[in-house]
Design a protein around this motif. Structure first.
Motif, PDB file in Angstrom:
ATOM      1  N   ASN A 144       0.903  -1.171  -0.027  1.00 22.68           N
ATOM      2  CA  ASN A 144      -0.041   0.128  -0.162  1.00 22.68           C
ATOM      3  C   ASN A 144       0.755   1.245  -0.068  1.00 22.68           C
ATOM      4  N   ASP A 145       1.804   1.346   0.755  1.00 21.85           N
ATOM      5  CA  ASP A 145       2.775   2.595   0.813  1.00 21.85           C
ATOM      6  C   ASP A 145       3.412   2.640  -0.402  1.00 21.85           C
ATOM      7  N   GLU A 146       4.055   1.451  -0.946  1.00 19.34           N
ATOM      8  CA  GLU A 146       4.769   1.621  -2.080  1.00 19.34           C
ATOM      9  C   GLU A 146       4.248   2.183  -3.299  1.00 19.34           C
ATOM     10  N   THR A 147       2.710   1.519  -3.332  1.00 12.70           N
ATOM     11  CA  THR A 147       1.919   2.116  -4.504  1.00 12.70           C
ATOM     12  C   THR A 147       1.561   3.644  -4.291  1.00 12.70           C
ATOM     13  N   LEU A 148       1.229   4.044  -3.060  1.00 10.74           N
ATOM     14  CA  LEU A 148       1.168   5.468  -2.890  1.00 10.74           C
ATOM     15  C   LEU A 148       2.252   6.366  -3.244  1.00 10.74           C
ATOM     16  N   ALA A 149       3.470   5.827  -2.641  1.00  8.69           N
ATOM     17  CA  ALA A 149       4.740   6.545  -3.001  1.00  8.69           C
ATOM     18  C   ALA A 149       5.155   6.320  -4.594  1.00  8.69           C
ATOM     19  N   ALA A 150       4.450   5.637  -5.095  1.00  7.78           N
ATOM     20  CA  ALA A 150       4.994   5.501  -6.759  1.00  7.78           C
ATOM     21  C   ALA A 150       4.697   6.576  -7.449  1.00  7.78           C
ATOM     22  N   PHE A 151       3.519   7.320  -6.862  1.00  6.37           N
ATOM     23  CA  PHE A 151       2.945   8.342  -7.681  1.00  6.37           C
ATOM     24  C   PHE A 151       3.220   9.920  -7.039  1.00  6.37           C
ATOM     25  N   GLU A 152       4.407   9.748  -6.252  1.00  8.53           N
ATOM     26  CA  GLU A 152       4.697  11.142  -5.572  1.00  8.53           C
ATOM     27  C   GLU A 152       5.729  11.674  -6.495  1.00  8.53           C
ATOM     28  N   ASP A 153       6.960  11.350  -6.696  1.00 10.88           N
ATOM     29  CA  ASP A 153       7.991  11.837  -7.370  1.00 10.88           C
ATOM     30  C   ASP A 153       8.780  10.680  -8.320  1.00 10.88           C
ATOM     31  N   PRO A 154       8.413  10.288  -9.369  1.00 13.34           N
ATOM     32  CA  PRO A 154       8.931   9.289  -9.883  1.00 13.34           C
ATOM     33  C   PRO A 154      10.413   9.716 -10.725  1.00 13.34           C
ATOM     34  N   GLY A 155      10.580  10.943 -10.964  1.00 15.12           N
ATOM     35  CA  GLY A 155      11.767  11.280 -11.775  1.00 15.12           C
ATOM     36  C   GLY A 155      13.060  11.747 -11.108  1.00 15.12           C
ATOM     37  N   LEU A 156      13.119  11.330  -9.846  1.00 13.12           N
ATOM     38  CA  LEU A 156      14.396  11.474  -9.158  1.00 13.12           C
ATOM     39  C   LEU A 156      15.558  10.699  -9.583  1.00 13.12           C
ATOM     40  N   THR A 157      16.893  11.312  -9.896  1.00 17.79           N
ATOM     41  CA  THR A 157      17.937  10.656 -10.238  1.00 17.79           C
ATOM     42  C   THR A 157      19.098  11.022  -9.204  1.00 17.79           C
ATOM     43  N   GLY A 158      20.242  10.228  -9.060  1.00 25.87           N
ATOM     44  CA  GLY A 158      21.317  10.410  -8.430  1.00 25.87           C
ATOM     45  C   GLY A 158      21.882   9.293  -7.666  1.00 25.87           C
ATOM     46  N   SER A 159      22.703   9.456  -6.559  1.00 28.73           N
ATOM     47  CA  SER A 159      23.071   8.524  -5.835  1.00 28.73           C
ATOM     48  C   SER A 159      23.150   8.554  -4.225  1.00 28.73           C
ATOM     49  N   VAL A 160      22.890   7.796  -3.424  1.00 25.98           N
ATOM     50  CA  VAL A 160      22.878   8.134  -1.691  1.00 25.98           C
ATOM     51  C   VAL A 160      23.579   6.966  -1.487  1.00 25.98           C
ATOM     52  N   ARG A 161      24.464   7.223  -0.234  1.00 25.12           N
ATOM     53  CA  ARG A 161      25.087   6.217   0.690  1.00 25.12           C
ATOM     54  C   ARG A 161      24.402   5.958   2.137  1.00 25.12           C
ATOM     55  N   LEU A 162      24.270   4.808   2.231  1.00 24.08           N
ATOM     56  CA  LEU A 162      23.424   4.200   3.245  1.00 24.08           C
ATOM     57  C   LEU A 162      24.196   3.096   4.227  1.00 24.08           C
ATOM     58  N   GLY A 163      24.386   3.428   5.414  1.00 20.65           N
ATOM     59  CA  GLY A 163      25.006   2.500   6.448  1.00 20.65           C
ATOM     60  C   GLY A 163      23.814   1.773   7.205  1.00 20.65           C
ATOM     61  N   ILE A 164      23.991   0.568   7.427  1.00 21.18           N
ATOM     62  CA  ILE A 164      23.331  -0.496   8.390  1.00 21.18           C
ATOM     63  C   ILE A 164      24.111  -1.305   8.981  1.00 21.18           C
ATOM     64  N   PRO A 165      24.085  -1.777  10.338  1.00 18.64           N
ATOM     65  CA  PRO A 165      24.715  -2.983  10.865  1.00 18.64           C
ATOM     66  C   PRO A 165      24.112  -4.070  10.451  1.00 18.64           C
ATOM     67  N   ASP A 166      25.066  -5.168  10.643  1.00 20.95           N
ATOM     68  CA  ASP A 166      24.554  -6.622  10.035  1.00 20.95           C
ATOM     69  C   ASP A 166      23.472  -6.995  10.778  1.00 20.95           C
ATOM     70  N   ASP A 167      22.911  -6.468  12.205  1.00 21.78           N
ATOM     71  CA  ASP A 167      21.937  -7.240  12.750  1.00 21.78           C
ATOM     72  C   ASP A 167      20.722  -7.282  11.804  1.00 21.78           C
ATOM     73  N   TYR A 168      20.683  -6.031  11.182  1.00 20.67           N
ATOM     74  CA  TYR A 168      19.409  -5.691  10.473  1.00 20.67           C
ATOM     75  C   TYR A 168      19.658  -6.170   8.894  1.00 20.67           C
ATOM     76  N   ALA A 169      20.731  -6.100   8.273  1.00 21.82           N
ATOM     77  CA  ALA A 169      20.786  -6.096   7.066  1.00 21.82           C
ATOM     78  C   ALA A 169      20.192  -7.323   6.393  1.00 21.82           C
ATOM     79  N   ASP A 170      20.253  -8.539   7.021  1.00 17.83           N
ATOM     80  CA  ASP A 170      19.732  -9.720   6.268  1.00 17.83           C
ATOM     81  C   ASP A 170      18.468  -9.588   6.247  1.00 17.83           C
ATOM     82  N   ARG A 171      17.572  -9.127   7.207  1.00 19.66           N
ATOM     83  CA  ARG A 171      15.969  -9.459   7.133  1.00 19.66           C
ATOM     84  C   ARG A 171      15.596  -7.965   6.681  1.00 19.66           C
TER      85      ARG A 171
END
Length: 297
Positions: free
Chosen positions: A78-105
């Motif tokens: 549901n949330d992805e469907t609504l977000a898909a109509f917000e701004d589909p034209g974004l381009t670029g890159s982003v750097r994300l960090g996450i511990p391996d406690d959560y990375a798998d799931r």
């Protein structure tokens, strides 16, 4: 036609994650009586009991655990469907960090959903300890970081998710019956380790730290091999793990909290989009747009 109510499902997921109707009422900003009414209606809708009482805690039945998986998928879609109509034209890159406690799931569904909505944004992921992710945010080497709460340091962040922290052992072994019980834990600066030690000291339960690692995979391996007991949040549980509770002599733990950090420079629409998607996908504390105000000091 029976149609599931997404608001009821969000409340149901909140109860499953925080462990009680009372705590969930604060999460979803409803009264406890409203939460109880929603759950009675949801049980009527699915035709099965989804909760059982365990003292002050609300435990999922087997049907409740089955429903939880579907509920999360329905809410995410549901949330992805609504977000898909917000701004589909974004381009670029982003750097994300996450511990391996959560990375798998947690990481795969977050990135998959974001990529479907924003196919032109490239994400680079650093899988590091929470304290390292926090340092990299401060130094500007990362844009956003998903971390265990408690590693903010001088940074300002926001807790976006709470979930139960469980004692876990192997289903195929009985190491939890040993005295003292052997534990597999993170290093001294691990916030969960301090939680564990306080809880066991209060109960007078004898223990010894048998395995120490900053890698969640190593700690899980020690548990599954029947070598030690450890603690994991709900989202990091694995097959063949046994959840241990009061009947086995393990006291209740404070819930795990997941926080989101945002670097001072990360103020573009791309950073806004990923931050909002992370809160929408992972958060269970209310409005997704709270993250738009996050910034490092």
């Amino acid at each position: 036609m029976n149609v599931l109510d997404l608001d009821q499902l969000r409340t149901f997921v909140a109860i499953a994650e925080v462990g009680s109707f009372t705590a969930a009422a604060d999460v979803v900003h409803k009264t406890q009586s409203a939460v109880s009414m929603q759950m009675r209606r949801l049980e009527d809708r699915v035709g099965k009991p989804i909760f059982s009482r365990d003292g002050r805690q609300s435990r999922l039945t087997e049907d409740g655990r089955r429903l939880l998986e579907y509920a999360r998928r329905l809410i995410r879609l549901n949330d992805e469907t609504l977000a898909a109509f917000e701004d589909p034209g974004l381009t670029g890159s982003v750097r994300l960090g996450i511990p391996d406690d959560y990375a798998d799931r947690l990481l795969p569904p977050v990135l998959a959903g974001f990529s479907r909505i924003n196919p032109l944004i490239e994400i680079t992921v650093e899988c590091q300890r929470s304290v390292t992710v926090s340092d990299m945010i401060r130094d500007g080497r990362l844009d956003l970081g998903i971390i265990n709460h408690g590693y903010y340091g001088s940074l300002r962040g926001e807790v976006i998710r709470r979930e139960p922290l469980f004692w876990v052992g192997s289903r195929d072994h009985s190491v939890h019956e040993l005295d003292p019980v052997p534990l597999a834990l993170g290093p001294d600066d691990c916030c969960w380790r301090a939680n564990v030690v306080r809880a066991l000291d209060r109960e007078g339960r004898r223990f010894r730290v048998a395995y120490i690692s900053s890698a969640a995979l190593a700690l899980s391996g020690a548990v599954l091999a029947g070598l030690a007991v450890s603690v994991l949040p709900e989202s990091a549980l694995k097959a063949n793990m046994r959840i241990l509770g009061l009947r086995e002599g393990f006291p209740e733990l404070e819930p795990a909290e997941i926080g989101l950090l945002r670097a001072e420079h990360a103020k573009s629409p791309i950073h806004d989009a990923l931050a909002k998607h992370i809160v929408t996908s992972l958060g269970n504390l209310g409005a997704a747009d709270q993250v738009m105000n996050l910034a490092a000091e």
